[in-house]
Design a protein around this motif. Sequence first.
Motif, PDB file in Angstrom:
ATOM      1  N   LYS A 104     -55.223  29.131  83.427  1.00 40.10           N
ATOM      2  CA  LYS A 104     -55.133  29.542  82.017  1.00 40.10           C
ATOM      3  C   LYS A 104     -54.976  28.321  81.101  1.00 40.10           C
ATOM      4  CE  LYS A 104     -52.670  32.940  79.228  1.00 40.10           C
ATOM      5  NZ  LYS A 104     -51.607  33.941  79.237  1.00 40.10           N
ATOM      6  N   ALA A 105     -54.124  27.385  81.500  1.00 42.84           N
ATOM      7  CA  ALA A 105     -53.934  26.163  80.713  1.00 42.84           C
ATOM      8  C   ALA A 105     -55.209  25.337  80.691  1.00 42.84           C
ATOM      9  CB  ALA A 105     -52.773  25.343  81.280  1.00 42.84           C
ATOM     10  N   MET A 106     -55.918  25.286  81.820  1.00 45.91           N
ATOM     11  CA  MET A 106     -57.170  24.530  81.861  1.00 45.91           C
ATOM     12  C   MET A 106     -58.182  25.127  80.886  1.00 45.91           C
ATOM     13  SD  MET A 106     -59.653  23.524  85.040  1.00 45.91           S
ATOM     14  CE  MET A 106     -59.604  21.732  85.169  1.00 45.91           C
ATOM     15  N   LEU A 107     -58.308  26.437  80.872  1.00 50.90           N
ATOM     16  CA  LEU A 107     -59.242  27.082  79.926  1.00 50.90           C
ATOM     17  C   LEU A 107     -58.865  26.751  78.482  1.00 50.90           C
ATOM     18  CD1 LEU A 107     -59.879  30.609  81.483  1.00 50.90           C
ATOM     19  CD2 LEU A 107     -61.550  28.786  81.133  1.00 50.90           C
ATOM     20  N   ARG A 108     -57.580  26.771  78.183  1.00 45.99           N
ATOM     21  CA  ARG A 108     -57.106  26.447  76.838  1.00 45.99           C
ATOM     22  C   ARG A 108     -57.484  25.008  76.456  1.00 45.99           C
ATOM     23  NH1 ARG A 108     -52.373  28.408  77.616  1.00 45.99           N
ATOM     24  NH2 ARG A 108     -51.397  26.470  78.236  1.00 45.99           N
ATOM     25  N   MET A 109     -57.309  24.077  77.389  1.00 43.46           N
ATOM     26  CA  MET A 109     -57.657  22.676  77.100  1.00 43.46           C
ATOM     27  C   MET A 109     -59.160  22.488  76.978  1.00 43.46           C
ATOM     28  SD  MET A 109     -55.015  20.276  79.122  1.00 43.46           S
ATOM     29  CE  MET A 109     -54.575  21.380  80.440  1.00 43.46           C
ATOM     30  N   LEU A 110     -59.927  23.138  77.848  1.00 45.41           N
ATOM     31  CA  LEU A 110     -61.385  23.021  77.761  1.00 45.41           C
ATOM     32  C   LEU A 110     -61.861  23.491  76.395  1.00 45.41           C
ATOM     33  CD1 LEU A 110     -62.360  24.346  81.305  1.00 45.41           C
ATOM     34  CD2 LEU A 110     -62.324  21.959  80.544  1.00 45.41           C
ATOM     35  N   LYS A 111     -61.323  24.602  75.944  1.00 49.17           N
ATOM     36  CA  LYS A 111     -61.693  25.125  74.629  1.00 49.17           C
ATOM     37  C   LYS A 111     -61.215  24.196  73.514  1.00 49.17           C
ATOM     38  CE  LYS A 111     -61.310  29.135  71.650  1.00 49.17           C
ATOM     39  NZ  LYS A 111     -60.815  30.488  71.481  1.00 49.17           N
ATOM     40  N   GLY A 112     -59.966  23.763  73.594  1.00 50.09           N
ATOM     41  CA  GLY A 112     -59.382  22.924  72.555  1.00 50.09           C
ATOM     42  C   GLY A 112     -60.080  21.590  72.386  1.00 50.09           C
ATOM     43  N   TYR A 113     -60.601  21.049  73.491  1.00 44.03           N
ATOM     44  CA  TYR A 113     -61.282  19.755  73.429  1.00 44.03           C
ATOM     45  C   TYR A 113     -62.801  19.896  73.387  1.00 44.03           C
ATOM     46  CZ  TYR A 113     -56.712  17.781  74.486  1.00 44.03           C
ATOM     47  OH  TYR A 113     -55.389  17.439  74.449  1.00 44.03           O
ATOM     48  N   GLY A 114     -63.281  21.131  73.360  1.00 43.79           N
ATOM     49  CA  GLY A 114     -64.725  21.336  73.258  1.00 43.79           C
ATOM     50  C   GLY A 114     -65.488  20.885  74.486  1.00 43.79           C
ATOM     51  N   ILE A 115     -64.895  21.034  75.664  1.00 42.09           N
ATOM     52  CA  ILE A 115     -65.546  20.612  76.905  1.00 42.09           C
ATOM     53  C   ILE A 115     -66.418  21.756  77.407  1.00 42.09           C
ATOM     54  CG2 ILE A 115     -65.178  19.865  79.292  1.00 42.09           C
ATOM     55  CD1 ILE A 115     -62.502  18.632  78.295  1.00 42.09           C
ATOM     56  N   SER A 116     -67.692  21.471  77.620  1.00 41.21           N
ATOM     57  CA  SER A 116     -68.676  22.502  77.977  1.00 41.21           C
ATOM     58  C   SER A 116     -68.645  22.840  79.461  1.00 41.21           C
ATOM     59  CB  SER A 116     -70.078  22.022  77.608  1.00 41.21           C
ATOM     60  OG  SER A 116     -70.471  20.975  78.484  1.00 41.21           O
ATOM     61  N   LEU A 117     -69.244  23.969  79.788  1.00 42.26           N
ATOM     62  CA  LEU A 117     -69.388  24.393  81.179  1.00 42.26           C
ATOM     63  C   LEU A 117     -70.157  23.332  81.959  1.00 42.26           C
ATOM     64  CD1 LEU A 117     -69.103  26.416  83.476  1.00 42.26           C
ATOM     65  CD2 LEU A 117     -71.126  27.608  82.594  1.00 42.26           C
ATOM     66  N   GLU A 118     -71.178  22.762  81.351  1.00 49.64           N
ATOM     67  CA  GLU A 118     -71.972  21.731  82.024  1.00 49.64           C
ATOM     68  C   GLU A 118     -71.109  20.519  82.380  1.00 49.64           C
ATOM     69  OE1 GLU A 118     -72.870  23.239  79.067  1.00 49.64           O
ATOM     70  OE2 GLU A 118     -74.251  24.626  80.081  1.00 49.64           O
ATOM     71  N   GLU A 119     -70.227  20.114  81.486  1.00 49.91           N
ATOM     72  CA  GLU A 119     -69.334  18.986  81.771  1.00 49.91           C
ATOM     73  C   GLU A 119     -68.387  19.322  82.919  1.00 49.91           C
ATOM     74  OE1 GLU A 119     -68.074  16.668  77.910  1.00 49.91           O
ATOM     75  OE2 GLU A 119     -68.371  18.803  77.418  1.00 49.91           O
TER      76      GLU A 119
END
Length: 186
Positions: free
Chosen positions: A157-172
């Motif tokens: 859950k925290a990882m998803l929050r950080m991915l969203k917050g930093y704009g990290i894409s699925l491809e990355e």
Amino acid sequence: MEKIRIKEAIVVEGRDDIAVVERAVDTLILATHGFGITKETWALIERAYNNQGIIILTDPDFSGEEIRRKLTARFPEAKQAYLPRSEATRGDDIGIENATPEAVLEALAKVKTVVTEPAVNVTKEDLVRLGLSGCDGAAERREAVAAELGIAMGNAKAMLRMLKGYGISLEEVEKAVEWVNRRNLK
């Protein structure tokens, strides 16, 4: 090792952290001295934030994340740098002071900025599919992928929050998982 010059000031927790970061970079380095950030220290950090920008680099532990939250709440456009626990641990001690200058430079090379309009397409299902949640070894893979992406280690859950917050894409994320998988096969 030659130090690199960066524009932003770096905010760390303590005096020993400053010593390590100074060996890696030439810039203003400010210490919070733990949770009890004084009025004077807040003023110094605010001045640096307004004049040159700041990068928050706190210990990869609970206390470090709490200090990071306090700083980010007050300075929302601060850049964020994370050291993986594996790079900041000596014995039972976790902290920036245990890192090498090379590890500090690597963390700074992966600095993140919170995005205001995140367009992230990573889902819980993606994390499961990539072996980052809901299976044996997921926590270890998440930690390795987080280190590769330059974000803090956390639960799914925290990882998803950080991915969203930093704009990290699925491809990355997929590329990071692929890199971690290749490295672990060697």
